[in-house]
Design an enzyme around this catalytic site. Sequence first.
Site, PDB file in Angstrom:
ATOM      1  CB  CYS A  89      -0.893   0.040   1.305  1.00 45.68           C
ATOM      2  SG  CYS A  89      -2.236  -1.436   1.125  1.00 45.68           S
ATOM      3  CD  GLN A 157      -5.945  -5.910   3.146  1.00 51.00           C
ATOM      4  OE1 GLN A 157      -5.560  -4.845   3.415  1.00 51.00           O
ATOM      5  NE2 GLN A 157      -6.059  -6.169   2.019  1.00 51.00           N
ATOM      6  NE  ARG A 212     -21.393   4.318   1.097  1.00 50.25           N
ATOM      7  CZ  ARG A 212     -20.027   3.680   0.866  1.00 50.25           C
ATOM      8  NH1 ARG A 212     -19.245   4.243   0.095  1.00 50.25           N
ATOM      9  NH2 ARG A 212     -19.448   2.557   1.430  1.00 50.25           N
ATOM     10  CB  SER A 237      -9.290   1.487   2.510  1.00 52.34           C
ATOM     11  OG  SER A 237      -8.712   0.138   2.637  1.00 52.34           O
ATOM     12  CG  HIS A 338      -6.339   1.991   0.077  1.00 50.07           C
ATOM     13  ND1 HIS A 338      -5.344   2.593  -0.543  1.00 50.07           N
ATOM     14  CD2 HIS A 338      -6.077   0.834   0.790  1.00 50.07           C
ATOM     15  CE1 HIS A 338      -4.194   1.903   0.167  1.00 50.07           C
ATOM     16  NE2 HIS A 338      -4.580   1.264   0.709  1.00 50.07           N
ATOM     17  CB  CYS A 368      -0.340   0.382   7.777  1.00 52.09           C
ATOM     18  SG  CYS A 368      -1.893   0.106   7.082  1.00 52.09           S
ATOM     19  N   GLY A 370       1.729  -3.869   3.574  1.00 52.14           N
ATOM     20  CA  GLY A 370       1.922  -5.212   3.718  1.00 52.14           C
ATOM     21  C   GLY A 370       3.442  -5.567   4.131  1.00 52.14           C
TER      22      GLY A 370
END
Length: 382
Positions: A89, A157, A212, A237, A338, A368, A370
């Site tokens: 990420c 995750q 939203r 996310s 994401h 963060c 992996g």
Amino acid sequence: MAEAYIIDAVRTPVGRRGKGLAEVHPLDLAAAPLRELVNRQGIDSQDYDEVILGCIDQLGPQSMDIARNAWLAAGLSQAVPGSTIERQCGSGQQAISYAAQAVMSGTSDLVVAGGVQSMSSIPLTYSNVAAEKFGFPDPFTGSTGWAERYGDQEISQFRGAEMMAHRWGFTRDELEAFAVESHERALTAQREGRFDREILPLAGLSADEGPREPDLDKLRSLQPIVEGGLHTAGSASQMSDGAAALLIASERAVEKYGLTPRARIHHVSARGDDPVMMLSAPIAATRHALERMGMRLDDMDLIEINEAFAAVVLAWQRETGADMSKVNVNGGAIALGHPIGATGARLMTSLLHELGRRESRWGLQTMCEGGGQANVTIIERL
């Protein structure tokens, strides 16, 4: 050491998977901000040293060095090489770090850095599907060294997010309250036009699709991602499509081309933590960066920490004591989405623009990744 400056930053809207940007080829998705960024400067594209993009799941239309191919798809000079990197990420943020380090070392003067991800084209589970289809094991099966150190426990995750929620003692209500605030902040930012200057409309989409109006009853009705867990799709996310690009320049390039720096990159670093819990590394990485800089978190005017899961941000806040009025002020990935390989660059683009809007000085970004890793970048608006 030479200085590294951010000259400009631009991004696409973040589209929901299967929605507004779903039909845009990943090359064209990345090419749009690359072309815009270069065109704004009025510098011949052959004068750039390199383009570096983050991208995860480099398969199919995202394969064969998408950084290089997107640059060419943008109509830019064939003389400029490209490099695609993958740090989970944090790939987009690491691309910025590599660009800054190249400039700081004196080996490059003009580097474009950013990230791209089309999760509509390559779903997050694509690698697992491909592995099953072609008979590949998961990344850890068969490794004696890994088994001796970590056994055969699940590495994901989703499990990591639940481990964090339990370790820090968060309730589902707390996670969902954080998610609601992310959407509320993002909606306020959209209504006030805070993202307008940083977004390049694409494929008829001119705003992020994720935010939203929060519906607590609906949130409470969602099933946990992990059986018996606390996180749901509402406190995690969103899977998304998007791209972002930043121009990193040396002082020599600033003088040569008459550029106006918007920020100075003061610090780039990354640290690791437990790869099984996976998502806790921003805590140690933030402490490390601030110690290296001789600064306190209170010195930061704005902070961006990626909202991979609500527990990630809440645990980081509890350990660092961060003032949440400075953190993700315009919402985060729970609301905005994401696009994993692009998010690091999207966060930096938003951080840069919001620092300018508020006329504030210091910004810190962390996320963060992996493998139990985290990047930290500290910038000063000029």
